[in-house]
Scaffold this motif. Structure first.
Motif, PDB file in Angstrom:
ATOM      1  N   ASP A  42       0.835  -1.206   0.000  1.00 52.05           N
ATOM      2  CA  ASP A  42       0.000   0.000   0.000  1.00 52.05           C
ATOM      3  C   ASP A  42       0.868   1.253   0.000  1.00 52.05           C
ATOM      4  OD1 ASP A  42      -2.552  -1.348   0.192  1.00 52.05           O
ATOM      5  OD2 ASP A  42      -2.046  -1.778   2.279  1.00 52.05           O
ATOM      6  N   ILE A  43       1.974   1.213   0.733  1.00 52.13           N
ATOM      7  CA  ILE A  43       2.880   2.363   0.788  1.00 52.13           C
ATOM      8  C   ILE A  43       3.488   2.624  -0.580  1.00 52.13           C
ATOM      9  CG2 ILE A  43       4.965   3.295   1.871  1.00 52.13           C
ATOM     10  CD1 ILE A  43       4.369   1.459   4.268  1.00 52.13           C
ATOM     11  N   GLU A  44       3.940   1.560  -1.235  1.00 52.77           N
ATOM     12  CA  GLU A  44       4.555   1.733  -2.548  1.00 52.77           C
ATOM     13  C   GLU A  44       3.550   2.243  -3.572  1.00 52.77           C
ATOM     14  OE1 GLU A  44       6.128  -2.253  -2.978  1.00 52.77           O
ATOM     15  OE2 GLU A  44       8.156  -1.484  -2.665  1.00 52.77           O
ATOM     16  N   ALA A  45       2.282   1.860  -3.418  1.00 56.82           N
ATOM     17  CA  ALA A  45       1.252   2.299  -4.365  1.00 56.82           C
ATOM     18  C   ALA A  45       0.883   3.762  -4.152  1.00 56.82           C
ATOM     19  CB  ALA A  45       0.012   1.418  -4.236  1.00 56.82           C
ATOM     20  N   ASN A  46       1.014   4.247  -2.914  1.00 59.23           N
ATOM     21  CA  ASN A  46       0.629   5.630  -2.614  1.00 59.23           C
ATOM     22  C   ASN A  46       1.568   6.195  -1.544  1.00 59.23           C
ATOM     23  OD1 ASN A  46      -0.602   8.083  -2.174  1.00 59.23           O
ATOM     24  ND2 ASN A  46      -2.627   7.248  -1.729  1.00 59.23           N
ATOM     25  N   PRO A  47       2.814   6.449  -1.908  1.00 61.29           N
ATOM     26  CA  PRO A  47       3.789   6.888  -0.897  1.00 61.29           C
ATOM     27  C   PRO A  47       3.461   8.230  -0.270  1.00 61.29           C
ATOM     28  CG  PRO A  47       4.703   7.075  -3.112  1.00 61.29           C
ATOM     29  CD  PRO A  47       3.422   6.318  -3.247  1.00 61.29           C
ATOM     30  N   ASP A  48       2.850   9.154  -1.012  1.00 57.49           N
ATOM     31  CA  ASP A  48       2.526  10.445  -0.423  1.00 57.49           C
ATOM     32  C   ASP A  48       1.575  10.292   0.764  1.00 57.49           C
ATOM     33  OD1 ASP A  48       4.111  11.738  -2.196  1.00 57.49           O
ATOM     34  OD2 ASP A  48       2.506  12.688  -3.338  1.00 57.49           O
ATOM     35  N   GLU A  49       0.698   9.318   0.685  1.00 54.13           N
ATOM     36  CA  GLU A  49      -0.285   9.106   1.747  1.00 54.13           C
ATOM     37  C   GLU A  49       0.290   8.270   2.886  1.00 54.13           C
ATOM     38  OE1 GLU A  49      -3.936   9.253   3.803  1.00 54.13           O
ATOM     39  OE2 GLU A  49      -3.246  10.373   2.065  1.00 54.13           O
ATOM     40  N   TYR A  50       0.975   7.181   2.540  1.00 56.06           N
ATOM     41  CA  TYR A  50       1.289   6.177   3.545  1.00 56.06           C
ATOM     42  C   TYR A  50       2.747   6.150   4.026  1.00 56.06           C
ATOM     43  CZ  TYR A  50      -3.324   4.395   2.358  1.00 56.06           C
ATOM     44  OH  TYR A  50      -4.670   4.273   2.151  1.00 56.06           O
ATOM     45  N   LEU A  51       3.688   6.660   3.242  1.00 51.00           N
ATOM     46  CA  LEU A  51       5.070   6.643   3.716  1.00 51.00           C
ATOM     47  C   LEU A  51       5.247   7.471   4.990  1.00 51.00           C
ATOM     48  CD1 LEU A  51       7.940   5.627   3.303  1.00 51.00           C
ATOM     49  CD2 LEU A  51       8.364   7.622   1.848  1.00 51.00           C
ATOM     50  N   PRO A  52       4.645   8.660   5.090  1.00 58.41           N
ATOM     51  CA  PRO A  52       4.756   9.395   6.361  1.00 58.41           C
ATOM     52  C   PRO A  52       4.155   8.634   7.534  1.00 58.41           C
ATOM     53  CG  PRO A  52       4.087  10.879   4.604  1.00 58.41           C
ATOM     54  CD  PRO A  52       3.992   9.492   4.047  1.00 58.41           C
ATOM     55  N   GLN A  53       3.096   7.857   7.284  1.00 61.28           N
ATOM     56  CA  GLN A  53       2.495   7.091   8.377  1.00 61.28           C
ATOM     57  C   GLN A  53       3.417   5.961   8.827  1.00 61.28           C
ATOM     58  OE1 GLN A  53      -1.651   6.036   8.329  1.00 61.28           O
ATOM     59  NE2 GLN A  53      -2.126   7.560   6.763  1.00 61.28           N
ATOM     60  N   ALA A  54       4.079   5.314   7.862  1.00 59.45           N
ATOM     61  CA  ALA A  54       5.046   4.279   8.228  1.00 59.45           C
ATOM     62  C   ALA A  54       6.187   4.879   9.041  1.00 59.45           C
ATOM     63  CB  ALA A  54       5.578   3.603   6.963  1.00 59.45           C
ATOM     64  N   PHE A  55       6.647   6.034   8.601  1.00 59.07           N
ATOM     65  CA  PHE A  55       7.693   6.754   9.325  1.00 59.07           C
ATOM     66  C   PHE A  55       7.209   7.131  10.722  1.00 59.07           C
ATOM     67  CE2 PHE A  55       9.709  11.142   9.821  1.00 59.07           C
ATOM     68  CZ  PHE A  55      10.884  10.656  10.372  1.00 59.07           C
ATOM     69  N   ASN A  56       5.964   7.562  10.832  1.00 61.50           N
ATOM     70  CA  ASN A  56       5.405   7.944  12.127  1.00 61.50           C
ATOM     71  C   ASN A  56       5.486   6.816  13.144  1.00 61.50           C
ATOM     72  OD1 ASN A  56       4.758  10.360  10.957  1.00 61.50           O
ATOM     73  ND2 ASN A  56       2.546  10.123  11.107  1.00 61.50           N
ATOM     74  N   LYS A  57       5.340   5.578  12.669  1.00 60.02           N
ATOM     75  CA  LYS A  57       5.367   4.449  13.598  1.00 60.02           C
ATOM     76  C   LYS A  57       6.712   4.351  14.302  1.00 60.02           C
ATOM     77  CE  LYS A  57       4.046   0.725  15.723  1.00 60.02           C
ATOM     78  NZ  LYS A  57       3.105   0.809  16.869  1.00 60.02           N
ATOM     79  N   CYS A  58       7.788   4.759  13.641  1.00 51.64           N
ATOM     80  CA  CYS A  58       9.103   4.758  14.292  1.00 51.64           C
ATOM     81  C   CYS A  58       9.111   5.688  15.500  1.00 51.64           C
ATOM     82  CB  CYS A  58      10.185   5.180  13.292  1.00 51.64           C
ATOM     83  SG  CYS A  58      10.407   4.070  11.886  1.00 51.64           S
ATOM     84  N   TYR A  59       8.354   6.767  15.423  1.00 47.10           N
ATOM     85  CA  TYR A  59       8.215   7.685  16.556  1.00 47.10           C
ATOM     86  C   TYR A  59       7.170   7.191  17.551  1.00 47.10           C
ATOM     87  CZ  TYR A  59      11.081  11.548  14.745  1.00 47.10           C
ATOM     88  OH  TYR A  59      12.134  12.339  14.341  1.00 47.10           O
ATOM     89  N   ALA A  60       6.052   6.704  17.041  1.00 40.21           N
ATOM     90  CA  ALA A  60       4.921   6.351  17.901  1.00 40.21           C
ATOM     91  C   ALA A  60       5.256   5.247  18.890  1.00 40.21           C
ATOM     92  CB  ALA A  60       3.728   5.935  17.038  1.00 40.21           C
ATOM     93  N   VAL A  61       6.202   4.362  18.538  1.00 40.79           N
ATOM     94  CA  VAL A  61       6.556   3.275  19.443  1.00 40.79           C
ATOM     95  C   VAL A  61       7.128   3.802  20.754  1.00 40.79           C
ATOM     96  CG1 VAL A  61       8.923   2.961  18.581  1.00 40.79           C
ATOM     97  CG2 VAL A  61       7.665   1.001  19.523  1.00 40.79           C
ATOM     98  N   TYR A  62       7.590   5.044  20.770  1.00 46.24           N
ATOM     99  CA  TYR A  62       8.101   5.652  22.003  1.00 46.24           C
ATOM    100  C   TYR A  62       6.990   6.322  22.825  1.00 46.24           C
ATOM    101  CZ  TYR A  62      12.818   4.764  20.364  1.00 46.24           C
ATOM    102  OH  TYR A  62      13.972   4.144  19.948  1.00 46.24           O
ATOM    103  N   ALA A  63       5.793   6.408  22.265  1.00 46.54           N
ATOM    104  CA  ALA A  63       4.680   7.045  22.975  1.00 46.54           C
ATOM    105  C   ALA A  63       3.613   6.051  23.395  1.00 46.54           C
ATOM    106  CB  ALA A  63       4.046   8.121  22.086  1.00 46.54           C
ATOM    107  N   TYR A  64       3.279   5.133  22.511  1.00 49.03           N
ATOM    108  CA  TYR A  64       2.192   4.190  22.749  1.00 49.03           C
ATOM    109  C   TYR A  64       2.707   2.861  23.259  1.00 49.03           C
ATOM    110  CZ  TYR A  64      -0.514   7.235  19.575  1.00 49.03           C
ATOM    111  OH  TYR A  64      -1.126   8.293  18.961  1.00 49.03           O
ATOM    112  N   SER A  65       1.779   2.056  23.835  1.00 49.21           N
ATOM    113  CA  SER A  65       2.083   0.666  24.159  1.00 49.21           C
ATOM    114  C   SER A  65       1.780  -0.246  22.981  1.00 49.21           C
ATOM    115  CB  SER A  65       1.276   0.212  25.373  1.00 49.21           C
ATOM    116  OG  SER A  65       1.599   0.972  26.508  1.00 49.21           O
ATOM    117  N   GLY A  66       0.760   0.111  22.215  1.00 50.80           N
ATOM    118  CA  GLY A  66       0.341  -0.728  21.101  1.00 50.80           C
ATOM    119  C   GLY A  66      -0.339   0.068  20.025  1.00 50.80           C
TER     120      GLY A  66
END
Length: 582
Positions: A42-66
Motif C-alpha cells: 500500500d505504501i509503494e502504491a501511494n507513498p505520499d499518503e502512507y510513507l509518512p504514516q510508516a515513518f510515524n510508527k518509528c516515533y509512535a513506538v516511544y509514545a504508545y504501548s500498542g
C-alpha cells in the motif's frame, strides 16, 4: 488543546510494518490487529499518503504501548501500561534509586524498589523487549525504504523525504540502543543490513558502545544543515548530538575504563549551548520558568515549539488528551504521584496518615496514589527558595519525609513535577494572588481548565538543555581539557539561578550529582548517574535499598540488568554473554 495538525503521531498506529518475532526476542508478535492496517505494498502504491504514516510508527513506538489504543500492546504477556517505553524504563531507572518508591507489590515492582532482581524478573524482560520492538520497527522501515527506493512524490520536500526520514529512523533506533547499552551492556545486535527475520546476535558492551558511537557520528555528519531544526514531534540535530554526548559522558562505564571521552562530550555540549544562546533565561536558551517545562503547554518548549528562544526540550515525546494517549508517558508520571485525600487542610493528621490532595488541583482527572519520594532524595532540596519542589506535598499536606512504612502513600513526600496545568504565554501560571508565590495553593482556576481529562496534554521531555549545562560542568571536573573551571561554574549556576537557588562559588563532583538530582529527577537518568558517580551499589544508601529501612549495599554486579532468561532460552548463544553475577 493542541492543534491536531501539530500532533505528529496522528494516524501512525494504524499502519503495520513487516516486523516478525525473530527480529529481536522470540515471542514478540507484531501482526496487524486492525482492518485499517496497511501493508508495504500500500505504501509503494501511494507513498505520499502512507510513507509518512510508516515513518510515524518509528516515533509512535516511544509514545504508545500498542497499535489499537491505550489498552493495546505490542508485547504479549505484559500489562499494556507497563510496556509503554517511558514507563518500562522508569521502573528500572528510577524505582531502583533514591528518587522514588512504589507502594504496591504487583509484578515484582517491590523487588526493584528494594534492589532485588534476577534474570527471570518480568519487568526487566518487558523493558528489554520494549526496546527491541522499537529497534525492530526502525530496522524494518530503514530496510524497506532502502530496498524499494521509495520516496514521496508530489509532496516531497528537503525535510519531508526518504533521505531525512532514514536519518531520523536511525537516530530513533540509536536511542533504543543507548538504553540497551546503559541498562544491559552485553545484549543483542540486529540492524537493517541483515535479512528480515534474522535473530539478534550477542554483542559485548564495549563493542556495542563502538557501534553506537560510529552510527551516531555518521548520522550527525550526514544531517543536512537546512534540517537542523525540527518540526514539532520530531528530533533535530541538537537532539541527536545530545544522545551522542550522553554516550560519551558514560564512556568510562560503558567501556570498563578503556575510554574516557569527556573532551568529545564537552565539545558537543558547547555546540548545543551555543546554538541555543541568545534567548530565554539570561540568554542561556533555557526556558524562563522551570515548572512550565512540565505543564500542559510545554509543547511550546519542544523542537518546533512556539517559544523558539526557549526550546529547552531538545527531544521529546508529544502527548495530547484526545489523540495521543497511553497508560505510560506523562499520564503515568502524574496519576502515580497523585492520590485523592481529604478536601480540607483542617482534616490533615500525620499521625493517622490523613492527607490533603486533590487531583483537580493538578488539572487531571486520574489518580493512582502509589509513587512517592524517598527521604534521602527529599533532603537534597535544602534551599528554601528553590522552585523545583514548589508543587510537592509535604508536612502541611499530611505527608512525612520518612519512609518507615513506604507501602503507605503519604509515608514519603509527594514530589509532583509533571502537571496538566496550563500556563500563560510567557510560561507563568495564573495566580489567585498575583503578588504571591507560584505554589499549588495559589494557582488560579484559569490554569485548571483541563481537569476533566484523564489523559494529559503534557509532553514528555527526553533530553533538556539544562542537562547539557550540567554535563559540560561534569566533563570539566572529570578532566576535559576544552572547558575551563569558570565555564563549568557558570554552567551550573545558570541552572541554579533559573531555579531561584543560590549560586555556587565552587564545584565538586558531589555538588554536580546533587544538582542533577534536583534538576532532572524523574527524567530517567538517576540510575545511570549514580553508577557513573560510583554511588549506586555502595558508598551511598537510601531507604529500603537492600530491603532495610536505613538502606544497605547491593551487589556490585547490579550496575547492569541481566539478559532475560527467556532470551537465553530462545537463543542459547546469549548464555556466554550473560552479565557477571546473574
Amino acid at each position: 488543546m493542541k492543534s491536531i495538525n501539530k500532533i505528529f503521531f496522528a494516524g501512525a498506529v494504524a499502519l503495520t510494518l513487516g516486523i516478525g518475532a525473530s527480529s529481536c526476542v522470540n515471542d514478540l508478535d507484531l501482526k496487524p490487529e486492525s482492518a485499517t492496517s496497511y501493508s508495504w505494498a500500500d505504501i509503494e502504491a501511494n507513498p505520499d499518503e502512507y510513507l509518512p504514516q510508516a515513518f510515524n510508527k518509528c516515533y509512535a513506538v516511544y509514545a504508545y504501548s500498542g497499535q489499537s489504543g491505550e489498552g493495546s500492546a505490542d508485547l504479549s504477556g505484559m500489562d499494556a501500561g507497563k510496556s509503554c517505553y517511558q514507563r518500562a524504563l522508569f521502573m528500572l531507572n528510577e524505582k531502583t534509586t533514591d528518587e522514588c518508591a512504589w507502594i504496591w507489590k504487583e509484578d515484582g515492582v517491590d523487588n526493584l524498589v528494594q534492589g532485588f532482581w534476577d534474570n527471570g524478573h518480568g519487568l526487566v524482560y518487558g523493558a528489554y523487549s520494549r526496546l527491541y520492538v522499537a529497534i525492530a520497527i526502525c530496522n524494518d522501515f530503514i530496510r524497506q525504504v532502502n530496498a524499494s527506493g521509495i520516496d514521496l512524490q508530489s509532496k516531497r520536500t528537503e525535510y519531508n523525504c526518504s533521505k531525512q526520514y532514514l536519518l531520523e529512523a536511525r537516530a530513533l533506533r540509536a536511542l533504543a540502543y543507548w538504553n540497551v547499552l546503559d541498562m544491559w551492556g552485553n545484549a543483542g545486535w540486529v540492524d537493517d543490513t541483515v535479512p528480515y527475520g534474522t535473530n539478534a546476535t550477542p554483542i559485548a558492551r564495549i563493542d556495542l558502545y563502538n557501534k553506537l558511537v560510529t552510527e551516531l557520528e555518521d548520522v550527525i555528519s550526514q544531517w543536512p544543515a537546512a534540517n537542523a531544526k525540527a518540526q514539532y514531534g520530531r528530533v533535530g540535530l541538537d537532539g541527536v548530538k545530545m544522545l551522542l554526548a550522553k554516550v560519551y559522558l558514560n564512556s568510562e562505564v560503558y567501556t570498563n575504563g578503556a575510554k574516557a571521552e569527556f573532551d568529545k562530550c564537552a565539545k558537543l555540549c558547547k555546540e548545543i549551548i551555543e546554538n541555543h544562546k541568545g534567548g530565554g533565561f539570561d540568554n542561556s536558551g533555557l526556558a524562563n520558568h522551570y515548572l512550565a517545562l512540565f505543564s500542559a503547554d510545554n509543547d511550546r518548549y519542544m523542537p518546533g515549539g512556539s517559544a523558539s528562544a526557549e526550546n529547552e526540550i531538545l527531544w521529546g515525546v508529544p502527548y495530547e488528551n484526545t489523540y495521543v494517549q497511553a497508560y505510560g508517558g506523562t499520564r503515568y508520571l502524574m496519576a502515580a504521584a497523585i492520590g485523592d485525600g481529604k478536601t480540607s487542610y483542617t482534616e490533615v493528621d500525620l499521625s493517622k496518615n490523613i492527607f490533603y490532595m486533590q487531583k483537580s488541583d493538578y488539572a487531571i482527572n486520574d489518580q493512582w496514589g502509589c509513587m512517592h519520594a524517598r527521604k534521602q532524595f527529599s533532603e537534597k532540596f535544602t534551599d528554601a527558595n528553590d522552585v523545583r519542589d514548589d508543587f510537592w506535598s509535604k508536612e502541611a499536606e499530611g505527608f512525612t519525609i520518612e519512609n518507615t512504612n513506604y507501602s503507605t502513600f503519604c509515608n514519603g513526600y509527594a514530589p509532583i513535577k509533571f502537571t496538566n496545568l496550563k500556563t500563560n504565554e510567557d510560561g507563568t501560571f495564573a495566580l489567585k494572588d498575583p503578588n504571591g508565590p507560584t505554589v499549588l495553593g495559589n494557582i488560579a482556576d484559569e490554569a485548571k481548565v483541563l481537569k476533566d481529562n484523564v489523559h494529559p496534554d503534557t509532553d514528555l521531555p527526553l533530553f533538556r538543555l539544562s542537562d547539557v549545562y550540567l554535563m559540560l560542568a561534569e566533563c570539566q571536573l572529570r578532566g576535559a581539557t576544552n572547558v575551563t573551571a569558570q565555564e563549568a561554574l557558570d554552567a551550573v549556576n545558570v541552572v541554579r539561578r533559573r531555579a531561584n537557588a543560590a549560586a555556587y562559588t565552587s564545584l565538586n563532583l558531589q555538588s554536580i550529582i546533587d544538582e542533577r538530582a534536583r534538576e532532572l529527577y524523574w527524567e530517567n537518568f538517576r540510575r545511570s548517574d549514580l553508577i557513573r558517580f560510583n554511588m549506586f551499589t555502595s558508598g551511598y544508601n537510601w531507604a529500603w535499598k537492600g530491603g532495610v529501612l536505613e538502606g544497605t549495599d547491593i551487589a556490585p554486579y547490579q550496575t547492569v540488568f541481566p539478559i532475560p532468561a527467556k532470551v537465553i532460552a530462545a537463543q542459547p548463544e546469549f548464555a556466554a554473554y550473560q552479565n557477571a553475577g546473574y
